[in-house]
Design an enzyme around this catalytic site. Structure first.
Site, PDB file in Angstrom:
ATOM      1  N   PRO A 166       0.609  -1.179  -0.098  1.00  0.00           N
ATOM      2  CA  PRO A 166      -0.061  -0.026  -0.092  1.00  0.00           C
ATOM      3  C   PRO A 166       0.831   1.375  -0.026  1.00  0.00           C
ATOM      4  O   PRO A 166       0.547   2.281  -0.773  1.00  0.00           O
ATOM      5  CB  PRO A 166      -0.846  -0.029   1.353  1.00  0.00           C
ATOM      6  CG  PRO A 166      -0.975  -1.525   1.504  1.00  0.00           C
ATOM      7  CD  PRO A 166       0.489  -2.160   0.689  1.00  0.00           C
ATOM      8  N   TYR A 167       1.889   1.276   0.693  1.00  0.00           N
ATOM      9  CA  TYR A 167       2.702   2.283   0.596  1.00  0.00           C
ATOM     10  C   TYR A 167       3.448   2.754  -0.536  1.00  0.00           C
ATOM     11  O   TYR A 167       3.389   3.827  -1.004  1.00  0.00           O
ATOM     12  CB  TYR A 167       3.872   2.427   1.852  1.00  0.00           C
ATOM     13  CG  TYR A 167       4.945   3.310   1.958  1.00  0.00           C
ATOM     14  CD1 TYR A 167       4.800   4.476   2.557  1.00  0.00           C
ATOM     15  CD2 TYR A 167       6.219   3.060   1.206  1.00  0.00           C
ATOM     16  CE1 TYR A 167       5.736   5.530   2.759  1.00  0.00           C
ATOM     17  CE2 TYR A 167       7.114   3.961   1.246  1.00  0.00           C
ATOM     18  CZ  TYR A 167       7.075   5.402   1.951  1.00  0.00           C
ATOM     19  OH  TYR A 167       7.815   6.375   1.848  1.00  0.00           O
ATOM     20  N   ALA A 168       3.785   1.762  -0.977  1.00  0.00           N
ATOM     21  CA  ALA A 168       4.802   1.878  -2.337  1.00  0.00           C
ATOM     22  C   ALA A 168       3.772   2.395  -3.339  1.00  0.00           C
ATOM     23  O   ALA A 168       4.175   3.023  -4.308  1.00  0.00           O
ATOM     24  CB  ALA A 168       5.492   0.473  -2.992  1.00  0.00           C
TER      25      ALA A 168
END
Length: 262
Positions: A166-168
């Site tokens: 999700p972050y990437a």
């Protein structure tokens, strides 16, 4: 919010420019604020934690720089707009901006990521940056007329990122927004670029190194320079991209990663 002095006219990479830095209370943002001020900019720092902002502003002023702060919450569009308007109130224009604000979430395979964590990282890193960048573009167009913006992405956005899905993905969205804004507003003289830091010794990474030293050591082994960056090194790349020395550079996502992506 603190008081202000007029922008300085001394020599420096960013001499005479008014700079807004979102997410400037600590880490890369705080390092960038100190550097931009040393390079001649009048800096306005924005973040949620007033005590951190006040400390950095105090350091800059003690060193002879021009600095102020405004409070801003990247999950609140009204707060972001108010922060940009306060820059205009303080200095009557906006020339350059660094969008560093963002959050990470615990490393985990995608199937273990909760909906709540997904929504949080998306609202800050993607939606918050979108709202910041568009507010800054409107302000630059209405005041300075031309300028530059740098968005902080991540080397994790440039390839598959196990444990960081999700972050990437939010950071890859940042790259797309950067490229689109560069194409849309380049004809008006507004340059928009991104930097993609590799392993950088911010507070978050230092804590990770304490908790999982093998993980950070592995990243350093994969990095040709065999070490992590200090926040100042990332700030230097942002300063150059925002300066007139990068006048023909736009739409770029520049890895600042010690060769990790080579």
């Amino acid at each position: 919010m603190t008081g202000t002095k007029a922008p300085g006219n001394g020599a420096g990479l960013l001499a005479g420019k008014v700079a807004l830095l979102m997410g400037a209370g600590r880490g890369i943002g705080a390092s960038a604020a100190r550097l931009f001020a040393r390079e001649g900019a009048a800096v306005v720092l924005a973040a949620r934690t007033e005590s951190e902002l006040a400390d950095v502003v105090g350091e800059i002023r003690d060193g002879g720089g021009t600095a102020d702060y405004v409070l801003a919450d990247l999950t609140d569009g009204g707060s972001i707009q108010a922060a940009v308007e306060n820059v205009i109130r303080l200095h009557a224009r906006l020339d350059v901006a660094l969008n560093n604000g963002g959050i990470s979430i615990p490393h985990t395979p995608m199937v273990n990521a909760t909906e709540q964590k997904f929504d949080l990282v998306t609202s800050v890193n993607y939606r918050g940056l979108f709202l910041s960048m568009t507010a800054e573009i409107r302000a630059i167009r209405a005041t300075a007329g031309s300028g530059a913006i740098v968005n902080v992405s991540s080397v994790g956005s440039l390839r598959g990122a196990p444990g960081l899905g999700p972050y990437a993905a939010t950071k890859r969205a940042v790259n797309s927004l950067t490229e689109t804004a560069a194409v849309e507003y380049g004809p008006e003289g507004i340059r928009v670029n991104a930097i993609a830091p590799g392993t950088t010794m911010t507070g978050v990474i230092r804590q990770w190194a304490d908790d999982e030293p093998a993980a950070v050591e592995r990243l350093n082994t994969l990095t040709p320079l065999r070490r992590a960056a200090e926040p100042d090194e990332i700030a230097e790349a942002a300063a150059w991209l925002l300066s007139d020395r990068a006048s023909f550079v736009t739409g770029v996502c520049l890895p600042v990663d010690g060769g990790l992506r080579a």
